[in-house]
Design a protein around this motif. Structure first.
Motif, PDB file in Angstrom:
ATOM      1  N   ALA A  53       6.653  -3.636   0.638  1.00 27.59           N
ATOM      2  CA  ALA A  53       6.332  -2.186   0.548  1.00 27.59           C
ATOM      3  C   ALA A  53       7.155  -1.606  -0.428  1.00 27.59           C
ATOM      4  CB  ALA A  53       6.342  -1.626   1.292  1.00 27.59           C
ATOM      5  N   ASP A  54       7.406  -0.196  -1.298  1.00 30.57           N
ATOM      6  CA  ASP A  54       7.617   0.576  -2.033  1.00 30.57           C
ATOM      7  C   ASP A  54       8.417   1.151  -0.910  1.00 30.57           C
ATOM      8  OD1 ASP A  54       5.943  -0.717  -4.365  1.00 30.57           O
ATOM      9  OD2 ASP A  54       4.426   1.545  -4.051  1.00 30.57           O
ATOM     10  N   VAL A  95      -1.762 -12.565   2.232  1.00 25.12           N
ATOM     11  CA  VAL A  95      -2.227 -11.300   2.421  1.00 25.12           C
ATOM     12  C   VAL A  95      -1.096 -10.009   1.848  1.00 25.12           C
ATOM     13  CG1 VAL A  95      -2.171  -9.074   4.290  1.00 25.12           C
ATOM     14  CG2 VAL A  95      -3.822 -12.151   4.265  1.00 25.12           C
ATOM     15  N   THR A  96      -0.064 -10.318   2.268  1.00 26.15           N
ATOM     16  CA  THR A  96       1.140  -9.591   1.327  1.00 26.15           C
ATOM     17  C   THR A  96       1.009  -9.472  -0.279  1.00 26.15           C
ATOM     18  OG1 THR A  96       2.476 -10.236   3.050  1.00 26.15           O
ATOM     19  CG2 THR A  96       3.480  -8.607   1.551  1.00 26.15           C
ATOM     20  N   ALA A  97       1.014 -10.275  -1.013  1.00 28.07           N
ATOM     21  CA  ALA A  97       0.635 -10.473  -2.009  1.00 28.07           C
ATOM     22  C   ALA A  97      -0.544  -9.460  -3.045  1.00 28.07           C
ATOM     23  CB  ALA A  97       0.713 -11.938  -2.965  1.00 28.07           C
ATOM     24  N   LEU A  98      -1.694  -9.760  -1.690  1.00 34.21           N
ATOM     25  CA  LEU A  98      -3.096  -9.373  -2.403  1.00 34.21           C
ATOM     26  C   LEU A  98      -2.738  -7.408  -2.198  1.00 34.21           C
ATOM     27  CD1 LEU A  98      -5.280  -8.974  -2.559  1.00 34.21           C
ATOM     28  CD2 LEU A  98      -6.119  -9.732   0.746  1.00 34.21           C
ATOM     29  N   MET A 109      -3.387  -4.847  -5.101  1.00 32.80           N
ATOM     30  CA  MET A 109      -3.538  -3.495  -4.735  1.00 32.80           C
ATOM     31  C   MET A 109      -3.305  -2.624  -5.112  1.00 32.80           C
ATOM     32  SD  MET A 109      -6.853  -4.401  -3.472  1.00 32.80           S
ATOM     33  CE  MET A 109      -7.818  -5.988  -2.810  1.00 32.80           C
ATOM     34  N   VAL A 110      -1.674  -2.420  -4.798  1.00 30.57           N
ATOM     35  CA  VAL A 110      -1.737  -1.056  -5.411  1.00 30.57           C
ATOM     36  C   VAL A 110      -1.169  -1.653  -6.817  1.00 30.57           C
ATOM     37  CG1 VAL A 110       1.118   0.332  -4.615  1.00 30.57           C
ATOM     38  CG2 VAL A 110      -0.180  -1.642  -3.093  1.00 30.57           C
ATOM     39  N   ASP A 111      -0.210  -1.911  -7.438  1.00 31.48           N
ATOM     40  CA  ASP A 111      -0.184  -2.323  -8.766  1.00 31.48           C
ATOM     41  C   ASP A 111      -1.522  -2.051  -9.649  1.00 31.48           C
ATOM     42  OD1 ASP A 111       3.133  -2.915  -7.749  1.00 31.48           O
ATOM     43  OD2 ASP A 111       2.437  -4.799  -7.849  1.00 31.48           O
TER      44      ASP A 111
END
Ligand SMILES: Nc1ncnc2c1ncn2[C@@H]1O[C@H](COP(=O)(O)OP(=O)(O)O)[C@@H](O)[C@H]1O
Ligand SMILES: [Mg+2]
Lengths: 639, 244
Positions: free
Chosen positions: B212-213, B184-187, B191-193
């Motif tokens: 996260a950033d 889920v984190t990778a997903l 999405m952000v990238d």
């Protein structure tokens, strides 16, 4: 939205099945009452009948129409009430799901239309089934009507094509009406309730609950105050309607305010419920006051309507019995086919009054329209009647009751304006004539409403009743033995009691006809409410077991809660019923001058125990089945 | 315009629950802007106000004082209808409990926000989003036929389908095992990238925060620290210090 409605319908069918069932039975009941009512209202009276027979038959149909209108009103009220409370309840149990919809972008209007959409589906499904079920219900209802002599033999209701349209319409309408309040509440669910555990514990006593509750209570209170009628006597038939006028709004009001009664009942039960299970049961009861109130609602309506209608009719009957006992001034009664002149000469008889019921019609003409009203009068010899009854005319003189004259005890508003000397048009034995009012009698519960001189009674009137007052010091037993030659002899008390027993039987039959089907319906609704409540508690039960409660304790917990809920229903129902019975008593007091209250204790105890048993048994079964799965599987289960 | 840089801005936001002695200051004068196309993690001890921050930023909760701006508009006193419109077009939510509608298939759940907004869901859009979360082959399954990680990915797909300006996530990995959490984190990272999805995520999971950033740390309703692109170890150490 309709797809979502359909989907949630399909998926929560256990809960919705209950709602469909209530709509189905409600529709069947309303349809059947309506068809029977239409049949009675349009029943033909054959031409070849003698005037008296035609009058009697028409009277029987009119009686059936009156009764069936009440059956219909009760059925419709109960159906809307039960469906509304079922819907309100299912909505309350779906807060999280609805909040989630709000979170994903549903507007308030969309939540409302989702619920109304569901209601339409439920209404259609329920009423389609109800239309079919309505037929056997109609047969049962007409059979009951005929069996208890509320309709002439051969009375038959038939199915009519328009019934389908009416039933579907009614079913959908009932469902939509039922869901309106619930959907307004649902639209106020806030989106974050989907996120925070416990944020769903919304305010139970909402503004509209307060408003509906207080308006209904106030309405009932106003009626209650009006009931003694400002000193003017009310017609007895109107007094018999108190359950409809007082109890029905009180039932609505009490159910709106029911959550307030929950902590009260819990406090009361804290004296009885001991130990950890008892405490838990009470805290469950309090923490979900809405669920408790919703389950209590059908119990309340069952108890309130039965107790109110039964109690009111019994109170009227008892007031009539006491009035008759006070009025009759004689020791013995002789029933015979014809007037027996010989009784007056029998040994020990001081005076005898022969009297018989006569069915006649009053003719009215007002602003171009003319109509007839059937009434019963008592044909009497005025002097003998006055000698054997303690009746003081309010105006006029019973001695003038001769020739074309009558005495009236005004009951209706119109009759109250009648004065001694007024003339009335009557139709008697097929002939119309004018009669003069010779005397006005005081208002009365048991009647007679009209006294006619014997001369006016048509040929073949009978049977005759002879009220006998004995000579001072005469032996009643010996006199009774002499009089046995003329007909069957009873003491005055026996006769009044026999009339009262007859009255009681009539009350019981009326209640069976009026309430039988509707009450069956509420019993099913009671079971239904318990099942729905339990269907949402699997996880709660599982959590309780994980915490360390044995399965038996969880089941006991559910059972105790169910009994507490029954108690709430009974208390509120009793309150709503008591108001009606007391209102009737107050109105009767104006007529008789004495206060009489009759309560059918055996019936009420039976009903209370029955409700407790039904709810208890259902909650045992549902709790057992809800705890069959090992708890950890449920607690760990995902949404 | 300023707002294109920060779709969500909080200025002096305070949220008090309850009254009198029982009053709880869940947020206390928080000033923060969330830059467009960035992923911010919010951490802190239990009860520090993380969820409240998220709910206030998303317009689910009214603030006691201060202002909240979402995509340029001040939502501090927005009406229910305005907030509904916001939820339909600008905001997506994903939460610890996946909150799917049990009676609908994965595909139908994902299409729900579009349908609620009165739009005809384009099947290809819906499939593309399900594909993006790696569940194209599960679109006809119902929630109970999916694993926890899969359900969470469906929930994220549902949040993404309206192409919201901001994605809000409250402990999205909180109910998942390590493997599912990582997926889920990778997903979310992708999405952000790939889509430039502005994301605000509350989490307890240092590994998720490290993806996260930047990470904000809350304590007693105040932002007490922030770290840019920290490692899992740094986050864990900072959190441990706060929780003492
Ligand atoms: N609806 C509410 N009513 C009262 N207090 C609340 C409510 N919601 C949250 N709180 C309180 O506000 C504080 C912050 O809560 P929350 O934002 O949920 O913390 P976190 O998500 O960091 O665990 C806590 O002390 C909590 O008890
Ligand atoms: Mg939280």
């Amino acid at each position: 939205m309709l797809l979502l409605a359909w989907n949630s319908f399909r998926d929560r069918w256990q809960v919705f099945a209950g709602a469909v069932l209530t709509v189905c039975l409600g529709t069947a009941l309303v349809q059947s009452s309506l068809l029977a009512l239409v049949a009675a209202a349009t029943a033909p009276v054959p031409d070849h009948l003698a005037p008296e027979d035609a009058l009697a038959l028409q009277g029987a149909y009119d009686g059936a129409v009156t009764l069936l209108s009440m059956v219909l009103a009760l059925a419709a009220f109960t159906a809307v009430f039960i469906v509304a409370s079922t819907f309100g309840f299912t909505v309350a149990q779906r807060r999280r799901e609805l909040a989630l919809l709000r979170l994903t972008g549903a507007s308030r209007g969309q939540v409302r239309s989702l619920l109304v959409g569901e209601a339409v589906l439920l209404g259609l499904a329920g009423s389609a089934l109800g239309t079919v079920l309505g037929l056997p219900v109609m047969r049962a209802q007409t059979w009951i009507l005929e069996r208890f002599d509320f309709a002439p033999t051969g009375f038959a209701a038939e199915w009519r094509p328009w019934a389908v349209a009416v039933s579907l319409g009614t079913g959908v309408l009932i469902a939509v009406l039922g869901v309106l309040a619930a959907s307004r509440r649902a639209a106020r669910i806030r989106p974050q309730e989907a996120l925070r555990e416990g944020a769903g514990a919304a305010q139970v006593m909402t503004f509209s609950r307060w408003a509906i509750g207080l308006v209904c209570l106030a309405g009932a209170a106003v009626l209650y105050v009006l009931f003694p009628g400002g000193g003017a006597p009310l017609p007895v038939w109107f007094i018999q309607l108190t359950p409809f006028l007082v109890t029905v709004p009180l039932v609505v009001g009490c159910s709106a305010l029911a959550p307030l009664a929950v902590p009260l009942a819990a406090g009361l039960l804290a004296l009885v419920f001991r130990g950890v299970t008892g405490e838990l049961a009470l805290s469950n009861l309090r923490s979900d006051a809405r669920r408790s109130a919703a389950t209590a609602a059908p119990v309340m309506v069952l108890f309130a309507l039965t107790a109110a209608i039964g109690g009111t009719l019994a109170t009227v009957g008892e007031a009539g019995r006491q009035e008759s006992l006070r009025t009759v001034d004689g020791e013995l009664l002789v029933a015979a086919d014809g007037p027996e002149a010989g009784i007056a000469d029998a040994e020990g008889v001081a005076v005898v009054s022969a009297q018989a019921e006569v069915l006649f019609e009053l003719a009215f003409a007002e602003s171009g329209a003319s109509w007839y009203e059937a009434h019963y009068g008592l044909a009497v010899d005025p002097a003998a009647y006055a000698a054997t009854h303690r009746v003081e005319p309010v105006a006029g003189d019973l001695a003038d009751l001769a020739g074309n004259a009558v005495a009236v005890s005004p009951a209706e508003g119109r009759e109250r304006e009648w004065k001694v000397g007024d003339t009335l048009r009557v139709r008697l034995g097929g002939e119309e004539s004018e009669v003069r009012i010779a005397a006005i009698l005081p208002p009365s519960v048991a009647g007679p409403e009209y006294l006619l001189p014997i001369g006016l009674a048509p040929e073949g009137t009978g049977p005759w009743e002879h009220v006998v007052r004995l000579d001072e010091g005469a032996d009643p037993a010996a006199a009774a033995a002499h009089l046995a030659a003329f007909g069957s002899v009873t003491t005055a008390e026996e006769s009044v009691d026999a009339a009262a027993a007859e009255d009681e039987r009539f009350t019981r039959d009326t209640m069976i006809v009026l309430l039988g089907m509707t009450m069956l319906y509420t019993v099913i609704a009671i079971v239904n409410a318990v099942v729905i409540a339990a269907s949402n508690r699997r996880r709660e039960f599982a959590a309780a077991r994980v915490t360390g409660l044995a399965r038996g304790q969880v089941v006991a917990l559910a059972f105790l809660e169910s009994q507490a809920v029954v108690l709430i229903g009974l208390l509120l129902g009793a309150l709503a019923a008591a108001a009606s019975v007391l209102g009737a008593a107050a109105a009767l007091r104006v007529i008789t001058g004495t206060t009489v209250v009759a309560v059918q204790w055996p019936l009420l105890f039976g009903l209370a125990l029955g409700a407790a048993a039904v709810v208890g048994a259902t909650s045992l079964v549902t709790a057992l089945s809800a705890t069959r799965t090992p708890p950890i599987r449920l607690v760990a289960a995902r949404e | 315009m300023h707002t294109t840089e920060s779709p969500v801005e909080l200025a002096g936001v305070t949220r008090v629950y309850g009254k009198g002695d029982a009053a709880v200051r869940a947020l206390d004068g928080v000033d923060i802007a969330f830059p467009a196309g960035s992923w911010t993690a919010v951490m802190g001890p239990s009860g520090s106000g993380k969820s409240t921050l998220l709910h206030c930023a998303a317009g689910l909760e009214r603030v006691t004082a201060g202002t909240v701006r979402v995509v340029g508009g001040d939502i501090t006193n927005a009406t229910d209808a305005e907030l509904t419109r916001l939820r339909r077009t600008e905001i997506g939510f994903a939460f610890q409990t996946f909150n799917l509608i049990a009676s609908l298939t994965a595909e139908q759940n994902v299409a729900m926000p579009l349908r609620l907004a009165g739009r005809r869901p384009d099947r290809r859009d819906v499939r593309a989003v399900l594909d993006a979360v790696g569940l194209a082959d599960r679109r006809r399954h119902r929630p109970r036929e999916l694993s926890g990680g899969q359900q969470q990915r469906v929930a994220i797909a549902r949040a993404m389908v309206t192409r919201p300006a901001v994605l809000f996530a409250d402990e999205p990995t909180g109910a998942l095992d390590t493997k599912a959490a990582r997926a889920v984190t990778a997903l979310m990272r992708s999405m952000v990238d790939e889509r430039g999805q502005t994301t605000i995520m509350v989490t307890h999971d240092p590994a998720a925060a490290a993806a996260a950033d930047r990470t904000l740390f809350l304590c007693d309703g105040r932002i007490v620290d922030r770290l840019e692109r920290p490692t899992t170890r740094e986050v864990a150490a900072r959190l441990a210090a706060l929780e003492d």
